[in-house]
Motif scaffolding. Sequence first.
Motif, mmCIF file in Angstrom:
data_model
loop_
_atom_site.group_PDB
_atom_site.id
_atom_site.type_symbol
_atom_site.label_atom_id
_atom_site.label_comp_id
_atom_site.label_asym_id
_atom_site.label_seq_id
_atom_site.Cartn_x
_atom_site.Cartn_y
_atom_site.Cartn_z
ATOM 1 N N ALA A 53 17.219 2.743 91.881
ATOM 2 C CA ALA A 53 16.337 3.566 91.060
ATOM 3 C C ALA A 53 17.110 4.120 89.873
ATOM 4 O O ALA A 53 18.202 4.658 90.030
ATOM 5 C CB ALA A 53 15.757 4.709 91.893
ATOM 6 N N LEU A 54 16.545 3.949 88.682
ATOM 7 C CA LEU A 54 17.148 4.479 87.478
ATOM 8 C C LEU A 54 16.613 5.862 87.159
ATOM 9 O O LEU A 54 17.241 6.621 86.428
ATOM 10 C CB LEU A 54 16.912 3.541 86.293
ATOM 11 N N GLU A 86 15.393 -1.152 79.934
ATOM 12 C CA GLU A 86 14.484 -2.087 79.267
ATOM 13 C C GLU A 86 14.010 -3.198 80.201
ATOM 14 O O GLU A 86 12.907 -3.704 80.050
ATOM 15 C CB GLU A 86 15.161 -2.708 78.046
ATOM 16 N N THR A 87 14.831 -3.584 81.159
ATOM 17 C CA THR A 87 14.469 -4.680 82.053
ATOM 18 C C THR A 87 13.978 -4.190 83.423
ATOM 19 O O THR A 87 13.661 -5.007 84.283
ATOM 20 C CB THR A 87 15.673 -5.625 82.262
ATOM 21 N N LEU A 129 11.541 3.752 87.848
ATOM 22 C CA LEU A 129 12.085 2.561 87.218
ATOM 23 C C LEU A 129 13.201 2.043 88.113
ATOM 24 O O LEU A 129 14.095 2.806 88.497
ATOM 25 C CB LEU A 129 12.655 2.890 85.839
ATOM 26 N N VAL A 130 13.134 0.761 88.476
ATOM 27 C CA VAL A 130 14.149 0.190 89.357
ATOM 28 C C VAL A 130 14.662 -1.135 88.800
ATOM 29 O O VAL A 130 13.958 -1.837 88.082
ATOM 30 C CB VAL A 130 13.635 -0.019 90.805
ATOM 31 N N VAL A 131 15.909 -1.440 89.149
ATOM 32 C CA VAL A 131 16.492 -2.753 88.880
ATOM 33 C C VAL A 131 16.961 -3.318 90.207
ATOM 34 O O VAL A 131 17.218 -2.573 91.159
ATOM 35 C CB VAL A 131 17.668 -2.683 87.869
ATOM 36 N N ARG A 132 17.075 -4.634 90.253
ATOM 37 C CA ARG A 132 17.510 -5.302 91.469
ATOM 38 C C ARG A 132 18.775 -6.106 91.206
ATOM 39 O O ARG A 132 18.960 -6.640 90.125
ATOM 40 C CB ARG A 132 16.412 -6.228 91.989
#
Length: 189
Positions: free
Chosen positions: A180-181, A161-162, A170-173
Amino acid sequence: MSDRAEKQTGGLAAVAGAAKQAPGRGLPPVHLWHPEHCGDIDIIIRADGVWMHEGSPIGRAELVRLFSTVLRKDPDGYHLVTPVEKLKIKVEDLPFRAVTLERDDGRLRFTTDVGDTVEAGADHPIVVETDPVTGEPAPRLHVRGDLWARIVRSLFYELVETATVEGGRLVVRSDGEFFALGPVGAGVE
């Protein structure tokens, strides 16, 4: 009591005793211990994170935490290790589960079901593979040594979601690193 049951009970007590030797001083240095293999012990860590001994759940969270501190993965499997004993156990999936997530100043901080706090970053990557059986994302987080935590589904959805879209993924930091998700449109959006 059979010899095998006596050996397992003795081994369990010895592991608990060794793990208690250094309270408050961090994790025991299991990577430095190289005892002879003493056999198998009837402990299974189920895929849902429940630790079982001789077919029954280990009900005391303190005991599970204690055993988790002397857990090590070697080329031949998972072991509870002390300076003088090495007992092989079974793990159905991964030994730990990441069950809570805090966001703080650009960092993702996870807590496992055994109480470890792990900040995702270069030393503790988030890796998402596809489960070969279900075809669904199978996210995990490096905890220590060669031990990983399965990121529970609710936390993975929170990460998704974020996430931001970069290069079709889709990536998060966290802590200056990106993870990478999965590709956009591959069931993780």
